[in-house]
Design a protein around this motif. Structure first.
Motif, PDB file in Angstrom:
ATOM      1  N   SER A 184      -7.641  12.576  -4.958  1.00 28.61           N
ATOM      2  CA  SER A 184      -9.040  12.730  -4.534  1.00 28.61           C
ATOM      3  C   SER A 184      -9.141  13.464  -3.201  1.00 28.61           C
ATOM      4  O   SER A 184     -10.083  14.245  -2.994  1.00 28.61           O
ATOM      5  N   ASP A 186     -12.105   3.616  -1.416  1.00 29.70           N
ATOM      6  CA  ASP A 186     -11.432   3.423  -2.712  1.00 29.70           C
ATOM      7  C   ASP A 186     -10.110   2.686  -2.472  1.00 29.70           C
ATOM      8  O   ASP A 186      -9.055   3.139  -2.886  1.00 29.70           O
ATOM      9  N   ASP A 237      -3.779   5.555   3.861  1.00 33.22           N
ATOM     10  CA  ASP A 237      -3.140   4.654   2.894  1.00 33.22           C
ATOM     11  C   ASP A 237      -1.986   3.922   3.576  1.00 33.22           C
ATOM     12  O   ASP A 237      -1.443   4.387   4.574  1.00 33.22           O
ATOM     13  N   GLY A 278      -7.988   5.000   1.061  1.00 31.76           N
ATOM     14  CA  GLY A 278      -7.285   4.869  -0.226  1.00 31.76           C
ATOM     15  C   GLY A 278      -6.883   6.230  -0.755  1.00 31.76           C
ATOM     16  O   GLY A 278      -7.644   6.909  -1.430  1.00 31.76           O
ATOM     17  N   ASP A 316      -2.342   0.055   7.643  1.00 28.39           N
ATOM     18  CA  ASP A 316      -3.458  -0.716   7.108  1.00 28.39           C
ATOM     19  C   ASP A 316      -4.780  -0.084   7.570  1.00 28.39           C
ATOM     20  O   ASP A 316      -4.935   0.230   8.759  1.00 28.39           O
ATOM     21  N   ALA A 317      -5.697   0.089   6.648  1.00 29.29           N
ATOM     22  CA  ALA A 317      -6.916   0.839   6.954  1.00 29.29           C
ATOM     23  C   ALA A 317      -7.700   0.231   8.113  1.00 29.29           C
ATOM     24  O   ALA A 317      -8.223   0.976   8.951  1.00 29.29           O
ATOM     25  N   ILE A 325      -9.243   8.707  -9.123  1.00 31.81           N
ATOM     26  CA  ILE A 325     -10.650   8.628  -9.527  1.00 31.81           C
ATOM     27  C   ILE A 325     -10.796   9.024 -11.002  1.00 31.81           C
ATOM     28  O   ILE A 325     -10.105   9.927 -11.482  1.00 31.81           O
TER      29      ILE A 325
END
Ligand SMILES: C[S@@+](CC[C@H](N)C(=O)[O-])C[C@H]1O[C@@H](n2cnc3c(N)ncnc32)[C@H](O)[C@@H]1O
Length: 222
Positions: A68, A139, A85, A62, A113-114, A38
Motif C-alpha cells: 500500500s 491498517d 511497521d 501498518g 511499535d507505532a 489492502i
C-alpha cells in the motif's frame, strides 16, 4: 469472510485495474504468499479518495511488505509517504521493496511499535515546526486504533482525511456469536469503543463504509 456479498464484491472487482504491472505482480506475489495487503476494492476506493484529497504528505500505520505504501507513492507522484511497521520479518522485505524502486525514494520507512514511533514524530514535528500530514491510512493492530488515531491526529493538518481499514473485522463487530471467542472479544470491544468515540465527536466528519473489510473515513475539522 466477505462482509457484504461475494457476488457484489466479485462484480465490483471485475472493474479493478492495477496501477501498473509492477503493482499487479506485487499483489499477486503477496496474495500467493498470504502476506497481508489492502483488498482490491479498498485500493480502488483509496485511489478515488486520493484523487480528491491530492495529499502532499501521507502517513501509513501498518506497512507489511510495502504494497500500500508503494501504491500511495505511485498514485500520488508528488507526495511524501511515511510508513510504520514493527514486524521483524516484514521489515527487511519492505525495505528491499522500497530500495529497489524509484518511488521508494519518497517513502520514509520507520520501524518499531507505532505508538512509540508516532510519539517520536510528534516531538520531531514540534521541534521542526514541520507541516503536517493531509492523509493517514491506519491498517495495523485492530485493538489499538484509538491510540493510533489520537497520535496521528496530532501530526495532521486541519481538514486532513484519516482512513481506518478492517473496522468490521470480517463481520465480528456486529456478530454477537464472536463475543464468546476470547481471541476476538478484546479486539471487537476496542474497535466498538473506537467507532463510538469518533462518531460521538462533533468536530469530526465520519463515514463508515462496508467496502472491503469495512472502512472508517474521517475528516478533521478545518
Ligand atoms: C494488514 S498489515 C498492513 C498491510 C499494508 N498496509 C498493505 O496493504 O500492504 C498490518 C501491519 O501492521 C503491523 N502492525 C500491527 N501492529 C503494529 C504496531 N503496534 N506497530 C507497528 N506495526 C504494527 C503488522 O506488523 C503488519 O505488518
Amino acid at each position: 469472510m466477505n462482509i457484504t456479498s461475494d457476488k457484489i464484491t466479485d462484480y465490483i472487482n471485475g472493474f479493478y485495474a492495477p496501477l501498473d504491472d509492477d503493482l499487479a505482480k506485487f499483489r499477486e506475489r503477496n496474495e500467493e504468499d498470504r502476506i497481508p495487503l489492502i483488498l482490491r476494492e479498498t485500493e480502488t476506493f483509496l485511489a478515488f479518495l486520493l484523487m480528491l484529497v491530492k495529499p502532499e504528505r501521507i502517513l501509513e500505520i501498518g506497512t507489511a511488505y510495502g504494497y500500500s505504501a508503494l501504491f500511495f507513492a505511485k498514485k500520488c507522484p508528488d507526495a511524501l509517504i511515511t510508513t510504520i511497521d514493527r514486524n521483524e520479518h516484514f521489515i527487511p522485505v519492505a525495505r528491499e521493496n522500497f530500495d529497489c524502486r524509484e518511488e521508494g525514494r519518497r517513502i520514509d520507512f520507520r520501524t518499531g511499535d507505532a505508538d512509540a514511533v508516532l510519539d517520536e514524530m510528534i516531538e520531531e514535528s514540534a521541534a521542526n515546526d514541520s507541516c503536517g500530514f493531509d492523509f493517514v491510512f491506519i491498517d495495523a493492530g485492530k485493538s489499538h486504533y484509538r491510540e493510533f488515531f489520537d497520535r496521528a491526529e496530532k501530526l495532521c493538518r486541519p481538514g486532513a482525511v484519516i482512513v481506518c481499514d478492517n473496522i468490521f473485522m470480517r463481520g465480528w463487530l456486529v456478530d454477537r456469536s464472536y463475543e464468546g471467542a476470547k481471541r476476538h472479544r478484546t479486539n471487537v470491544k476496542y474497535m466498538r469503543q473506537f467507532l463510538d468515540y469518533i462518531n460521538e465527536r462533533d468536530d469530526l466528519s465520519v463515514s463508515l463504509l462496508s467496502s472491503g473489510d469495512g472502512l472508517a473515513v474521517i475528516r478533521l475539522s478545518e
